[in-house]
Design an enzyme around this catalytic site. Sequence first.
Site, PDB file in Angstrom:
ATOM      1  N   ASN A   1       0.928  -1.121  -0.234  1.00 17.97           N
ATOM      2  CA  ASN A   1       0.143  -0.002  -0.028  1.00 17.97           C
ATOM      3  C   ASN A   1       0.764   1.376  -0.141  1.00 17.97           C
ATOM      4  O   ASN A   1       0.500   2.351  -0.364  1.00 17.97           O
ATOM      5  CB  ASN A   1      -0.868  -0.117   1.035  1.00 17.97           C
ATOM      6  CG  ASN A   1      -0.330  -0.118   2.531  1.00 17.97           C
ATOM      7  OD1 ASN A   1       0.793  -0.405   2.591  1.00 17.97           O
ATOM      8  ND2 ASN A   1      -1.266   0.268   3.401  1.00 17.97           N
TER       9      ASN A   1
ATOM     10  N   GLU B   1       4.576  -3.420  12.317  1.00 19.89           N
ATOM     11  CA  GLU B   1       3.894  -2.416  11.973  1.00 19.89           C
ATOM     12  C   GLU B   1       2.640  -3.077  11.278  1.00 19.89           C
ATOM     13  O   GLU B   1       2.769  -3.464  10.283  1.00 19.89           O
ATOM     14  CB  GLU B   1       4.480  -1.217  11.122  1.00 19.89           C
ATOM     15  CG  GLU B   1       5.697  -0.805  11.527  1.00 19.89           C
ATOM     16  CD  GLU B   1       5.013   0.408  12.638  1.00 19.89           C
ATOM     17  OE1 GLU B   1       4.036   0.894  12.760  1.00 19.89           O
ATOM     18  OE2 GLU B   1       6.130   1.182  13.228  1.00 19.89           O
TER      19      GLU B   1
ATOM     20  N   LYS C   1      12.434  -7.456   1.347  1.00 23.00           N
ATOM     21  CA  LYS C   1      11.555  -8.360   0.697  1.00 23.00           C
ATOM     22  C   LYS C   1      10.412  -7.548   0.288  1.00 23.00           C
ATOM     23  O   LYS C   1       9.307  -7.435   1.365  1.00 23.00           O
ATOM     24  CB  LYS C   1      11.371  -9.749   1.196  1.00 23.00           C
ATOM     25  CG  LYS C   1      10.003 -10.410   0.842  1.00 23.00           C
ATOM     26  CD  LYS C   1       9.857 -10.861  -0.695  1.00 23.00           C
ATOM     27  CE  LYS C   1       8.470 -11.473  -1.004  1.00 23.00           C
ATOM     28  NZ  LYS C   1       7.272 -10.624  -1.154  1.00 23.00           N
ATOM     29  N   PRO C   2      10.179  -6.928  -0.995  1.00 26.28           N
ATOM     30  CA  PRO C   2       8.944  -5.947  -1.091  1.00 26.28           C
ATOM     31  C   PRO C   2       7.942  -7.089  -1.399  1.00 26.28           C
ATOM     32  O   PRO C   2       7.867  -8.239  -1.932  1.00 26.28           O
ATOM     33  CB  PRO C   2       9.347  -5.237  -2.155  1.00 26.28           C
ATOM     34  CG  PRO C   2      10.219  -6.010  -2.874  1.00 26.28           C
ATOM     35  CD  PRO C   2      10.866  -6.975  -2.086  1.00 26.28           C
ATOM     36  N   ALA C   3       6.678  -6.379  -1.444  1.00 28.90           N
ATOM     37  CA  ALA C   3       5.391  -7.387  -1.630  1.00 28.90           C
ATOM     38  C   ALA C   3       5.539  -7.758  -3.063  1.00 28.90           C
ATOM     39  O   ALA C   3       5.894  -6.821  -4.121  1.00 28.90           O
ATOM     40  CB  ALA C   3       4.104  -6.455  -1.452  1.00 28.90           C
ATOM     41  N   GLU C   4       4.620  -8.714  -3.337  1.00 28.37           N
ATOM     42  CA  GLU C   4       4.712  -9.426  -4.867  1.00 28.37           C
ATOM     43  C   GLU C   4       4.075  -8.271  -5.800  1.00 28.37           C
ATOM     44  O   GLU C   4       4.375  -8.201  -7.000  1.00 28.37           O
ATOM     45  CB  GLU C   4       3.949 -10.790  -4.534  1.00 28.37           C
ATOM     46  CG  GLU C   4       3.593 -11.162  -5.961  1.00 28.37           C
ATOM     47  CD  GLU C   4       2.358 -12.405  -5.832  1.00 28.37           C
ATOM     48  OE1 GLU C   4       1.775 -12.474  -4.824  1.00 28.37           O
ATOM     49  OE2 GLU C   4       1.990 -13.174  -6.911  1.00 28.37           O
TER      50      GLU C   4
ATOM     51  N   CYS D   1      -2.866   2.064   6.774  1.00 36.35           N
ATOM     52  CA  CYS D   1      -3.203   1.478   8.067  1.00 36.35           C
ATOM     53  C   CYS D   1      -3.677   2.153   8.846  1.00 36.35           C
ATOM     54  O   CYS D   1      -4.336   1.770  10.150  1.00 36.35           O
ATOM     55  CB  CYS D   1      -1.661   0.777   8.599  1.00 36.35           C
ATOM     56  SG  CYS D   1      -0.530   2.096   8.305  1.00 36.35           S
TER      57      CYS D   1
ATOM     58  N   GLU E   1     -11.047  -4.580   9.846  1.00 35.68           N
ATOM     59  CA  GLU E   1     -10.303  -3.565   9.137  1.00 35.68           C
ATOM     60  C   GLU E   1     -10.753  -3.363   7.509  1.00 35.68           C
ATOM     61  O   GLU E   1     -10.400  -4.466   6.785  1.00 35.68           O
ATOM     62  CB  GLU E   1      -8.845  -3.745   9.199  1.00 35.68           C
ATOM     63  CG  GLU E   1      -7.986  -2.595   8.510  1.00 35.68           C
ATOM     64  CD  GLU E   1      -6.508  -2.764   8.498  1.00 35.68           C
ATOM     65  OE1 GLU E   1      -6.174  -4.206   8.582  1.00 35.68           O
ATOM     66  OE2 GLU E   1      -5.688  -2.032   8.394  1.00 35.68           O
TER      67      GLU E   1
HETATM   68  P1  NAP Z   1       0.387  -9.016   4.444  1.00 39.86           P
HETATM   69  O1  NAP Z   1      -0.380 -10.013   3.644  1.00 39.86           O
HETATM   70  O2  NAP Z   1       0.645  -9.191   5.712  1.00 39.86           O
HETATM   71  O3  NAP Z   1       1.463  -8.615   3.418  1.00 39.86           O
HETATM   72  C1  NAP Z   1       2.669  -7.992   3.804  1.00 39.86           C
HETATM   73  C2  NAP Z   1       3.902  -8.313   3.242  1.00 39.86           C
HETATM   74  O4  NAP Z   1       4.136  -9.535   4.020  1.00 39.86           O
HETATM   75  C3  NAP Z   1       4.209  -8.742   1.674  1.00 39.86           C
HETATM   76  O5  NAP Z   1       5.368  -8.575   1.508  1.00 39.86           O
HETATM   77  C4  NAP Z   1       3.766 -10.170   1.841  1.00 39.86           C
HETATM   78  O6  NAP Z   1       4.583 -10.658   0.668  1.00 39.86           O
HETATM   79  C5  NAP Z   1       4.479 -10.582   3.017  1.00 39.86           C
HETATM   80  N1  NAP Z   1       3.835 -11.891   3.311  1.00 39.86           N
HETATM   81  C6  NAP Z   1       2.772 -12.488   3.330  1.00 39.86           C
HETATM   82  N2  NAP Z   1       2.644 -13.447   4.145  1.00 39.86           N
HETATM   83  C7  NAP Z   1       3.730 -14.121   4.386  1.00 39.86           C
HETATM   84  C8  NAP Z   1       4.445 -15.003   5.174  1.00 39.86           C
HETATM   85  N3  NAP Z   1       3.786 -15.972   5.673  1.00 39.86           N
HETATM   86  N4  NAP Z   1       5.660 -14.703   5.758  1.00 39.86           N
HETATM   87  C9  NAP Z   1       6.628 -13.679   5.385  1.00 39.86           C
HETATM   88  N5  NAP Z   1       6.085 -12.496   4.733  1.00 39.86           N
HETATM   89  C10 NAP Z   1       4.777 -12.666   4.547  1.00 39.86           C
HETATM   90  O7  NAP Z   1      -0.463  -7.623   4.235  1.00 39.86           O
HETATM   91  P2  NAP Z   1      -1.196  -6.694   3.265  1.00 39.86           P
HETATM   92  O8  NAP Z   1      -2.296  -7.100   2.783  1.00 39.86           O
HETATM   93  O9  NAP Z   1      -0.071  -6.830   1.840  1.00 39.86           O
HETATM   94  O10 NAP Z   1      -0.957  -5.314   3.627  1.00 39.86           O
HETATM   95  C11 NAP Z   1      -2.152  -4.492   4.314  1.00 39.86           C
HETATM   96  C12 NAP Z   1      -1.847  -4.677   5.816  1.00 39.86           C
HETATM   97  O11 NAP Z   1      -0.772  -4.016   6.101  1.00 39.86           O
HETATM   98  C13 NAP Z   1      -3.031  -3.979   6.519  1.00 39.86           C
HETATM   99  O12 NAP Z   1      -3.497  -4.881   7.684  1.00 39.86           O
HETATM  100  C14 NAP Z   1      -2.145  -2.997   6.971  1.00 39.86           C
HETATM  101  O13 NAP Z   1      -3.211  -2.116   8.080  1.00 39.86           O
HETATM  102  C15 NAP Z   1      -1.149  -2.982   7.427  1.00 39.86           C
HETATM  103  N6  NAP Z   1      -0.005  -1.916   7.281  1.00 39.86           N
HETATM  104  C16 NAP Z   1       0.329  -1.660   8.519  1.00 39.86           C
HETATM  105  C17 NAP Z   1       1.198  -0.472   8.400  1.00 39.86           C
HETATM  106  C18 NAP Z   1       1.920  -0.031   9.688  1.00 39.86           C
HETATM  107  O14 NAP Z   1       2.650   0.991   9.615  1.00 39.86           O
HETATM  108  N7  NAP Z   1       1.395  -0.376  10.893  1.00 39.86           N
HETATM  109  C19 NAP Z   1       1.594   0.203   7.029  1.00 39.86           C
HETATM  110  C20 NAP Z   1       1.123  -0.301   5.944  1.00 39.86           C
HETATM  111  C21 NAP Z   1       0.325  -1.455   6.169  1.00 39.86           C
HETATM  112  P3  NAP Z   1       3.677 -11.358  -0.664  1.00 39.86           P
HETATM  113  O15 NAP Z   1       2.550 -10.376  -0.905  1.00 39.86           O
HETATM  114  O16 NAP Z   1       4.713 -11.328  -1.472  1.00 39.86           O
HETATM  115  O17 NAP Z   1       3.554 -12.861  -0.109  1.00 39.86           O
END
Ligand code: NAP
Length: 484
Positions: free
Chosen positions: A157, A256, A180-183, A290, A387
């Site tokens: 995001n 975070e 490792k950035p998001a896919e 977030c 959320e």
């Molecule tokens: P996510 O599914 O948790 O993914 C975030 C990152 O984690 C991606 O790079 C993803 O990589 C990786 N990931 C996924 N499964 C993993 C695993 N089992 N082991 C290690 N890495 C893994 O979250 P999202 O849906 O992308 O992001 C939205 C969430 O982030 C929301 O809940 C938001 O509130 C939160 N967020 C929090 C903050 C903060 O500062 N508190 C800031 C921004 C976002 P892949 O996609 O490559 O699998």
Amino acid sequence: MIFTTSLTNCLSTPDALGFVNAPSLATFDVRSPSTGLLLASLPDMDLGILRATIDKAAVAQKEWAGRPAAERSDIMRRWCNLIIAQVHDLSAVLTAEMGKPLPESRSELLHAAAYVEWYAEEAKRIYGETFPAPSRDKRMLVIKQPIGVVGAITPWNFPASMVARKVAPALAVGCSVVLKPAEQTPLVALALHTLAQRAGFPDGVFNLILAAKGNAVGKELCTNTKVRKISFTGSTEVGRLLMRQCAEHIKKISLELGGSAPFIVFDDADLDAAIEGAMQAKFRNAGQTCVSANRIYIQDGIYDRFAEKLTEKVRKLSVGDGVTPGVAIGPMIDARSIKKLKSHVDDAITKGARLLCGGNRHGKSGTFFEPTVISNVRRDMLVACDETFGPVAPLIRFSTVEDVIEQANDTIYGLAAYFYANDLKKVWHVAEALEYGMVGINTGRMSSEAAPFGGMKQSGMGREGSRHGADDYLEMKYLCFGNL
Ligand code: NAP
């Protein structure tokens, strides 16, 4: 690696990342969420590459940490300048892969550059401490040292600023990083990495791992003993899993995670300012933040006027591809998000809420959702307890200060909260009572490189930004001199 866009000005060549030696790697595609167009096909790096990268980072870190802080600072400043110089192209890359409107991409990249600049300065201010010893023959002090190799995982995001918020403090204090950035959004990370190489970071200090799925990479980063620290931004669910994986080696971890920000408007608030703040806190990045206002509480006396004015503004938001001038709401990141938004809206309507505008998927193609306002929302509705992560504003009526504090704190999350009021006594009371790591008072926007960003409860641990952000990458060492 194939780039099908013309946005290659600030992106790496395959050689720069060492891919030429691994031609047999599988690849994964990066597509525009607005158009579905293929932007790039990237190598899906395997565990062999990851382990070799960690080994390299461990060696490079020692030399990097030994350099004078001013030298590290100079390289970081060059990196910051390169980001600013390339902001136009970088914004195009970010909008192409993530979808947000170009002005928001530009603002995010300048915010990322501000973090790099901040930590370029902070690199020179990693102070220890001395304190009086309890006996005549002793002297005691504390020094701070870089923790070592950092494994960083970032979400889609804010694909640029999340990278900067982790990588900049880590590199500034003398750590090396494996990122490792998001896919869905690796391209802007790739570009930032390329600019970092151009700025002069030594080989092995800042490393990028591209992979289609995060789970295997995450497990290796958490369990490889050469990695001393994990910094993760993403969902609470994945954060919990990483914390469990880190437990085996008692590895330090910063998290975070998710949020469910309350946005409270009291009767004595400046109504127009509160509407403006709600528009920012709810609709920036199409609600995919977030710190997005997830539950909007309005006091009885101004509820109807607030609902009417907000709806009027929301109806005017233009939805579309982030490259189109005037667009305020880009696409959702994927079809799953659309499904979630629709289910939240339908659940609220079924349980008696009233749709004031929007409520449906927008257009026939792409992953767009109409900016939506729903009134008469109650706490048992999904939209008020999950959320939502999209452009849906649920309005909840309240009558007393104590009632709204109780409702606002009734969540597993504790990241950000906002409220609008003018009575000074009430402002202090509410600010202290809200169980959140960050509280915006008469503002809908508060993220800054100068301030500590982070949450309480299940929104995470650790802080990013400000001088506190550097502490997450430092070990404290106590030195005791005896027999003096
Ligand atoms: P996510 O599914 O948790 O993914 C975030 C990152 O984690 C991606 O790079 C993803 O990589 C990786 N990931 C996924 N499964 C993993 C695993 N089992 N082991 C290690 N890495 C893994 O979250 P999202 O849906 O992308 O992001 C939205 C969430 O982030 C929301 O809940 C938001 O509130 C939160 N967020 C929090 C903050 C903060 O500062 N508190 C800031 C921004 C976002 P892949 O996609 O490559 O699998």
